[in-house]
Design an enzyme around this catalytic site. Sequence first.
Site, mmCIF file in Angstrom:
data_model
loop_
_atom_site.group_PDB
_atom_site.id
_atom_site.type_symbol
_atom_site.label_atom_id
_atom_site.label_comp_id
_atom_site.label_asym_id
_atom_site.label_seq_id
_atom_site.Cartn_x
_atom_site.Cartn_y
_atom_site.Cartn_z
ATOM 1 N NE ARG A 556 -3.528 0.049 2.818
ATOM 2 C CZ ARG A 556 -4.256 0.274 3.970
ATOM 3 N NH1 ARG A 556 -4.064 -0.465 4.757
ATOM 4 N NH2 ARG A 556 -4.949 1.624 4.150
ATOM 5 C CG HIS A 557 -0.969 4.775 -0.195
ATOM 6 N ND1 HIS A 557 -1.378 5.328 1.162
ATOM 7 C CD2 HIS A 557 -2.339 4.102 -0.597
ATOM 8 C CE1 HIS A 557 -2.652 5.280 1.491
ATOM 9 N NE2 HIS A 557 -3.303 4.467 0.384
ATOM 10 C CG ASN A 563 -4.263 6.272 4.977
ATOM 11 O OD1 ASN A 563 -3.297 5.990 4.511
ATOM 12 N ND2 ASN A 563 -5.480 5.662 4.654
ATOM 13 N NE ARG A 608 -4.623 7.016 -0.861
ATOM 14 C CZ ARG A 608 -5.781 7.420 -1.488
ATOM 15 N NH1 ARG A 608 -5.993 8.765 -2.053
ATOM 16 N NH2 ARG A 608 -6.810 6.583 -1.539
ATOM 17 C CD GLU A 629 -8.620 1.711 -2.048
ATOM 18 O OE1 GLU A 629 -9.047 0.819 -3.008
ATOM 19 O OE2 GLU A 629 -8.243 1.730 -0.845
ATOM 20 C CG HIS A 695 -4.908 2.885 -3.468
ATOM 21 N ND1 HIS A 695 -4.855 3.912 -2.959
ATOM 22 C CD2 HIS A 695 -4.605 2.845 -4.858
ATOM 23 C CE1 HIS A 695 -4.343 4.870 -3.604
ATOM 24 N NE2 HIS A 695 -4.377 4.228 -4.957
#
Length: 743
Positions: A556-557, A563, A608, A629, A695
């Site tokens: 994931r980023h 987040n 991201r 995402e 994502h």
Amino acid sequence: MGGGASKNSGNPGGNEENLEHAGGQLYVSLQMDCIKHNRELVPHVYGSVPLIGLWDPSKALAMEREATSRWEISFVVPPNHETLEFKFLLKPKHSGVPCIIEEGSNRLLTGGALQGDARSASFRFTERDETLEYRVYINADRVSPVDLAASWRAYQENRQPSVVRGIPDVSINPIDTTCLENASAASLELELEHYEVPPPASCANSGTYYAANTTETPRSLRNGGNFSSSSNVNITKSFMSKALRMNVADDSIISEGSEALPPDLEEMQAASGVESKSVGTHLSLHKQDSPRGFYVDRGVSSSPRLNRSGSSLKKAFPAASGAVAAAAVADHMHGPKEDGQLAIVLVGLPARGKTFTAAKLTRYLRWLGHETKHFNVGKYRRLKLGLNQSAEFFRPDNQEGVDARNEVAALAMEDMIAWMQEGGQVGIFDATNSTRKRRNMLMKMAEGRCKIIFLETICNDEAILERNILLKIQQSPDYADVTDFEAGVRDFKTRLANYEKVYEPVEEGSYIKMIDMVSGQGGQIQVNNISGYLPGRIVFFLVNTHLTPRPILLTRHGESRDNVRGRIGGDAVLSEAGELYAKRLANFVNKRLKSERTASIWTSTLQRTILTASHIVGFPKIQWRALDEIYAGVCDGMTYEEIKKNMPEEYEARKNDKLRYRYPRGESYLDVIQRLEPVTVELERQRAPVVVIAHQAILRALYAYFADRPLEEVPHIEIPLHTIIEIQMGVTGLQEKRYKLMD
Ligand code: F6P
């Protein structure tokens, strides 16, 4: 020839003004066509303006081929040329001289209007005493310089790659050697190990993976049944009886000694009490109009049967959206011709990668939402006849062995058909099926029940064969009890030779032949009599897949500002922790892929992921919109708490069926899987390592594909932040490692 320059009227300056007043430059478009065109000659144009050569044939402008016999060219004549004079000529493709100039006078365009007759262009070949005629189309439009400039700008812009905040779709950061650490391979190893964390218990690490072990178990063995020696006899007889009752045991089967049917079939079947239930079920269904048993009429209307709820209907439609769902509905509406039930019947000598190909195809189709099962006849044989069958058993003149092998093949086919009639869509029937006789038997059994496509794998590469043979001895339960490895290899090679004696490559029916495609370098795929949505997708998948191992790193980023706030979706930048992860990831990638000749970094088009990749140097980075995402539609940017409070029904609906739930104006997980399909196929096709920075929902879907996890599990798979999941695909299945670079 044509000595005159372009004709300007008395005062060139004034003329230019006039022309500009009259609407600016002249946009000239010329076309020529001739069916008898000589491929060695290229049509050109030359004439009075510098752009087309000022009557110098060597500077003539080449026309471009638009269709087989049609050539064209467009150019703009500057405003100070009131009259354009030009001619066509033909030049040899490679030398440019000598050239042949069209017959007749110069062509004239005055102020955009063609002077004289619209005539064809004739070229005289004196040596051959032949004339070639080309039809000619001439168009001239006045365009204002402003329009022209605008269209040029648009053209240039369209030629630019698309960018996300100035970063083009494909980019590469040069290596700054001062950044690279000079660590030795050994210390790098140690460092990577330092970050390794155990994968969750549910992960797909295959260990002593053998693809055939994960295939379907015979029906009669479910619920604690067993293939006792007495029930074996009964099963065989039961199968043969069924073949008769199904009208599939035609003369060819009955007359061929090995498959001759005993006279007292009914009796034996009655005595067996084994498997007769499933026979009854699918026989009765076969008699109905609908082989699937839930469909009565096949009219194309929005009839309530499409909305009917019930388990059979649920099973008949794949758990899918988009193209897969549309194809499924279309197949149902088209009726038997396009029927959904498809049997992919593998063909090929042992050690040709059949089982791996079958396993891969099963995984792919299941992931797309097609109900797919893999039936491995070897597994049936082992369960029915036990391990340790030596090469003798596989001799073509060992009648007992031939009978026994046909029997288990028929049993597996029977199970597969029964499963299809309960709603299964694609059955993958994995055995050598290397004789026409065996294939005929399968075709007869499938008649009226499912469509068969043979998938033959051919491998002529000795090195690959040797590798496959060694793997077979290491992994196959057939050799589990053989302690002498060399003896195992010898036995297997004798088995192979036995098969080779009677092997008949497929030339009948619908088939796909994969020839030397295992390595992913070249090879050939031959396709015969294949049509329809699903077969088309299968061919596309097979063209792109190979078994060369290479790592795929999924992450994931780094943590984003959203987040931190608990907001979903959006396009936020990284938090401080996320920035730190981006740097650590670059270091990790640099070390992990140091010894790889090439690799690529894939991101989504969201900031991201691009920012997370920004410190990685030396590898091409590719942005994929398909990796963005899951889109939360009207909920994009909200927190889960906000959704629960403001849209409680939506919150509940998602909780109840997270796989199928589609955010209002957004996407579901099934939608995500559909759009990820090209990404997956491209990952299959790649031969070098790929780092995918994406994502949570996206990586759940991708991971589920590689780890062969059921669709229902996809939305719940754990993909933690700041952790790299390394998966390695190869003939030995999937190996997984996880590296946690930070909390
Ligand atoms: O929360 C981070 C995130 O990537 C969101 O942008 C996305 O909506 C969500 O995860 C997907 O996870 P889930 O399907 O569990 O909501």
